[in-house]
Write a protein that holds these residues in place. Structure first.
Motif, PDB file in Angstrom:
ATOM      1  N   SER A   1      58.193 109.507 -14.564  1.00 34.92           N
ATOM      2  CA  SER A   1      57.898 110.928 -14.455  1.00 34.92           C
ATOM      3  C   SER A   1      59.125 111.768 -14.797  1.00 34.92           C
ATOM      4  CB  SER A   1      57.431 111.262 -13.042  1.00 34.92           C
ATOM      5  OG  SER A   1      57.121 112.627 -12.926  1.00 34.92           O
ATOM      6  N   GLY A   2      58.932 112.724 -15.695  1.00 34.38           N
ATOM      7  CA  GLY A   2      60.007 113.649 -16.034  1.00 34.38           C
ATOM      8  C   GLY A   2      60.954 113.181 -17.116  1.00 34.38           C
ATOM      9  N   LEU A   3      60.779 111.966 -17.646  1.00 31.96           N
ATOM     10  CA  LEU A   3      61.649 111.480 -18.712  1.00 31.96           C
ATOM     11  C   LEU A   3      61.246 112.106 -20.042  1.00 31.96           C
ATOM     12  CD1 LEU A   3      61.988 107.681 -17.864  1.00 31.96           C
ATOM     13  CD2 LEU A   3      63.580 109.529 -17.340  1.00 31.96           C
ATOM     14  N   PRO A   4      62.161 112.110 -21.028  1.00 29.11           N
ATOM     15  CA  PRO A   4      61.794 112.612 -22.362  1.00 29.11           C
ATOM     16  C   PRO A   4      60.600 111.860 -22.928  1.00 29.11           C
ATOM     17  CG  PRO A   4      64.166 112.257 -22.195  1.00 29.11           C
ATOM     18  CD  PRO A   4      63.569 111.673 -20.960  1.00 29.11           C
ATOM     19  N   GLU A   5      59.826 112.525 -23.772  1.00 27.37           N
ATOM     20  CA  GLU A   5      58.585 111.940 -24.277  1.00 27.37           C
ATOM     21  C   GLU A   5      58.809 110.581 -24.927  1.00 27.37           C
ATOM     22  OE1 GLU A   5      55.104 112.972 -27.562  1.00 27.37           O
ATOM     23  OE2 GLU A   5      56.139 114.614 -26.529  1.00 27.37           O
ATOM     24  N   GLU A   6      59.894 110.436 -25.685  1.00 22.35           N
ATOM     25  CA  GLU A   6      60.135 109.164 -26.379  1.00 22.35           C
ATOM     26  C   GLU A   6      60.426 108.016 -25.420  1.00 22.35           C
ATOM     27  OE1 GLU A   6      64.111 111.406 -26.343  1.00 22.35           O
ATOM     28  OE2 GLU A   6      61.976 111.878 -26.682  1.00 22.35           O
ATOM     29  N   ARG A   7      60.712 108.321 -24.151  1.00 22.00           N
ATOM     30  CA  ARG A   7      60.973 107.287 -23.147  1.00 22.00           C
ATOM     31  C   ARG A   7      59.724 106.899 -22.355  1.00 22.00           C
ATOM     32  NH1 ARG A   7      65.418 104.302 -23.833  1.00 22.00           N
ATOM     33  NH2 ARG A   7      67.198 105.580 -24.415  1.00 22.00           N
ATOM     34  N   LEU A   8      58.649 107.619 -22.538  1.00 20.18           N
ATOM     35  CA  LEU A   8      57.444 107.345 -21.760  1.00 20.18           C
ATOM     36  C   LEU A   8      56.753 106.089 -22.280  1.00 20.18           C
ATOM     37  CD1 LEU A   8      55.940 110.944 -21.445  1.00 20.18           C
ATOM     38  CD2 LEU A   8      57.543 109.771 -19.906  1.00 20.18           C
TER      39      LEU A   8
ATOM     40  N   ALA B   1      50.998 102.381  -9.791  1.00 17.16           N
ATOM     41  CA  ALA B   1      51.401 103.712  -9.330  1.00 17.16           C
ATOM     42  C   ALA B   1      52.921 103.849  -9.318  1.00 17.16           C
ATOM     43  CB  ALA B   1      50.828 103.986  -7.945  1.00 17.16           C
ATOM     44  N   GLU B   2      53.620 102.822  -8.855  1.00 14.10           N
ATOM     45  CA  GLU B   2      55.089 102.861  -8.827  1.00 14.10           C
ATOM     46  C   GLU B   2      55.670 102.931 -10.231  1.00 14.10           C
ATOM     47  OE1 GLU B   2      57.217 100.074  -6.458  1.00 14.10           O
ATOM     48  OE2 GLU B   2      55.894 100.294  -4.706  1.00 14.10           O
ATOM     49  N   VAL B   3      55.089 102.176 -11.159  1.00 17.57           N
ATOM     50  CA  VAL B   3      55.612 102.160 -12.528  1.00 17.57           C
ATOM     51  C   VAL B   3      55.465 103.533 -13.164  1.00 17.57           C
ATOM     52  CG1 VAL B   3      55.246 101.246 -14.849  1.00 17.57           C
ATOM     53  CG2 VAL B   3      55.335  99.688 -12.884  1.00 17.57           C
ATOM     54  N   PHE B   4      54.284 104.135 -13.075  1.00 19.43           N
ATOM     55  CA  PHE B   4      54.111 105.460 -13.690  1.00 19.43           C
ATOM     56  C   PHE B   4      55.008 106.498 -13.020  1.00 19.43           C
ATOM     57  CE2 PHE B   4      50.024 103.612 -15.195  1.00 19.43           C
ATOM     58  CZ  PHE B   4      50.236 103.831 -16.550  1.00 19.43           C
ATOM     59  N   ALA B   5      55.186 106.416 -11.712  1.00 21.45           N
ATOM     60  CA  ALA B   5      56.063 107.362 -11.027  1.00 21.45           C
ATOM     61  C   ALA B   5      57.500 107.245 -11.517  1.00 21.45           C
ATOM     62  CB  ALA B   5      56.006 107.113  -9.519  1.00 21.45           C
TER      63      ALA B   5
ATOM     64  N   PRO C   1      55.116 116.691 -14.466  1.00 22.48           N
ATOM     65  CA  PRO C   1      55.562 116.254 -15.797  1.00 22.48           C
ATOM     66  C   PRO C   1      54.804 115.018 -16.266  1.00 22.48           C
ATOM     67  CG  PRO C   1      57.204 115.712 -14.131  1.00 22.48           C
ATOM     68  CD  PRO C   1      56.184 116.559 -13.453  1.00 22.48           C
ATOM     69  N   PRO C   2      54.647 114.848 -17.572  1.00 23.30           N
ATOM     70  CA  PRO C   2      53.979 113.649 -18.097  1.00 23.30           C
ATOM     71  C   PRO C   2      54.750 112.384 -17.718  1.00 23.30           C
ATOM     72  CG  PRO C   2      54.180 115.335 -19.807  1.00 23.30           C
ATOM     73  CD  PRO C   2      55.025 115.783 -18.654  1.00 23.30           C
ATOM     74  N   ASN C   3      54.007 111.260 -17.628  1.00 29.51           N
ATOM     75  CA  ASN C   3      54.642 109.970 -17.364  1.00 29.51           C
ATOM     76  C   ASN C   3      54.104 108.860 -18.258  1.00 29.51           C
ATOM     77  OD1 ASN C   3      52.108 109.532 -16.257  1.00 29.51           O
ATOM     78  ND2 ASN C   3      52.811 109.553 -14.134  1.00 29.51           N
ATOM     79  N   ALA C   4      53.320 109.233 -19.293  1.00 25.52           N
ATOM     80  CA  ALA C   4      52.745 108.218 -20.174  1.00 25.52           C
ATOM     81  C   ALA C   4      52.348 108.834 -21.505  1.00 25.52           C
ATOM     82  CB  ALA C   4      51.528 107.575 -19.517  1.00 25.52           C
ATOM     83  N   ARG C   5      52.283 107.972 -22.505  1.00 31.07           N
ATOM     84  CA  ARG C   5      51.690 108.322 -23.803  1.00 31.07           C
ATOM     85  C   ARG C   5      50.499 107.392 -23.994  1.00 31.07           C
ATOM     86  NH1 ARG C   5      56.514 107.359 -27.811  1.00 31.07           N
ATOM     87  NH2 ARG C   5      57.170 105.937 -26.146  1.00 31.07           N
ATOM     88  N   ILE C   6      49.302 107.955 -23.951  1.00 26.65           N
ATOM     89  CA  ILE C   6      48.078 107.147 -23.982  1.00 26.65           C
ATOM     90  C   ILE C   6      47.541 107.087 -25.403  1.00 26.65           C
ATOM     91  CG2 ILE C   6      45.717 106.977 -23.121  1.00 26.65           C
ATOM     92  CD1 ILE C   6      46.700 108.423 -20.589  1.00 26.65           C
ATOM     93  N   VAL C   7      47.244 105.870 -25.870  1.00 32.38           N
ATOM     94  CA  VAL C   7      46.695 105.693 -27.216  1.00 32.38           C
ATOM     95  C   VAL C   7      45.301 106.306 -27.275  1.00 32.38           C
ATOM     96  CG1 VAL C   7      45.935 104.013 -28.943  1.00 32.38           C
ATOM     97  CG2 VAL C   7      48.047 103.603 -27.649  1.00 32.38           C
ATOM     98  N   VAL C   8      45.100 107.201 -28.230  1.00 34.43           N
ATOM     99  CA  VAL C   8      43.801 107.868 -28.381  1.00 34.43           C
ATOM    100  C   VAL C   8      43.172 107.593 -29.744  1.00 34.43           C
ATOM    101  CG1 VAL C   8      44.332 109.709 -26.734  1.00 34.43           C
ATOM    102  CG2 VAL C   8      44.938 110.009 -29.144  1.00 34.43           C
TER     103      VAL C   8
END
Length: 337
Positions: A177-184, A170-174, A306-313
């Motif tokens: 939060s709010g960073l540019p997509e390429e930083r997620l 939870a701390e890591v994803f928080a 805001p997004p906080n991750a890019r999940i492999v789909v």
């Protein structure tokens, strides 16, 4: 790499060692599949076996942030490496704490390093507490963990890594939060990693690539209770690890196969995997007893956060196994030579 080695962590580490263009800066050891000291011994022994004895190995925390540690001898064996008996390592665990090692490396090489996290996220959460700029200092972050629209492998809804330390996750994803997509962070969750289902014929192909004359792990009735007799040392130890993993999956009704979650995450981290991601806002449940460690992804922005991750789909298992056989088999051949 931060890992809790672990059979699939071991395969991922061997894969990283097989790539001459990968600079493996450090391996930090997090408690999970086994305790942190055993994780570190496994890492030292594997690095020496794979021809990388100079890579620093460190220990950080000895326990999850707020809950007791639970290990998995039934899944990975009492020492985390199945039936394998690795040579006693000659190297020493670093005196410096893993968190300090992470921060020093990131500060000294800003924008260069990728963090590959295949364990509970405890060490990385502590590193973020000590250096909140880590998401900007690192080139990228790849996480193996969680499950979305998919059954968990530890509880009906929770994946192992997030279940061991949900507070850290939870701390890591928080923190992202709010960073540019390429930083997620890129998240390799169960719905992608359980597609990377290793079978005996792929171990046999890896053995052949390494130069073994005798086939390895052809069928369960030929291997039950037996140690590998492969002529190649790396193949022999990996086979003894993987046979334990195959047997665990078969006992749990998943067939004589092994989900090598962490190898896929490693291939994402080094850029050899073809995959597709979707951005999402991830929530990790830390309170509800039955749902602890459950990960929920808001792909549609319904929470208004805001997004906080890019999940492999999307990923490609056949391609992943071709790469594994070529690269790790090639490493085995080079080590023998």
């Amino acid at each position: 790499m931060d890992c809790d080695t672990g059979i699939d962590d071991a395969l991922a580490l061997a894969y990283l060692c097989s790539l001459p263009n990968v600079d493996l800066v450090a391996v930090s050891s997090t408690p999970g599949n086994v305790d942190a000291e055993q994780v570190a011994r496994n890492n030292l022994a594997l690095l020496e076996l794979c021809g990388r004895p100079g890579v620093p190995v460190a220990i950080g925390t000895r326990a999850p942030l707020r809950i007791p540690l639970v290990t998995t001898p039934e899944t990975h064996g009492p020492f985390g490496i199945g039936y394998a008996e690795l040579p006693e390592p000659h190297g020493q665990i670093q005196a410096v704490d893993a968190v300090e090692l992470w921060i020093e490396a990131a500060r000294s090489r800003p924008g260069e390093l990728t963090a590959l996290l295949t364990a509970p996220l405890t060490n990385f959460a502590l590193a973020l507490r000590a250096e909140p700029r880590l998401p900007e200092l690192l080139r990228g972050v790849v996480i193996m963990g969680g499950s979305y629209f998919y059954q968990g492998n530890t509880t009906p809804t929770a994946e192992w890594n997030t279940h061991v330390d949900p507070d850290a996750a939870a701390e890591v994803f928080a923190a992202f939060s709010g960073l540019p997509e390429e930083r997620l962070p890129v998240v390799c969750a169960l719905e992608s990693t359980e597609r990377i289902e290793l079978r005996p014929e792929q171990v046999a192909a890896l053995a052949a690539r390494a130069g073994c004359e005798e086939p390895e792990l052809l069928a369960p009735e030929q291997t039950e209770g037996r140690r590998s007799t492969a002529s190649n040392e790396l193949v022999r130890h990996l086979s003894d690890m993987l046979r334990f993993y195959f047997e665990f999956h078969r006992r749990n009704g998943q067939g004589y196969a092994a989900h090598v979650h962490d190898y896929f995450a490693a291939s994402v981290a080094v850029g050899t995997a073809t995959y597709r991601t979707r951005t999402a806002t991830v929530h990790v449940e830390t309170a509800s007893p039955r749902l602890i460690g459950t990960t929920v992804a808001d792909f549609r922005g319904l929470w208004g956060e805001p997004p906080n991750a890019r999940i492999v789909v999307e990923n490609h298992p056949a391609e992943a196994f071709d790469e594994l056989v070529r690269s790790v088999g090639g490493l085995g051949r080079r080590l023998d030579a």
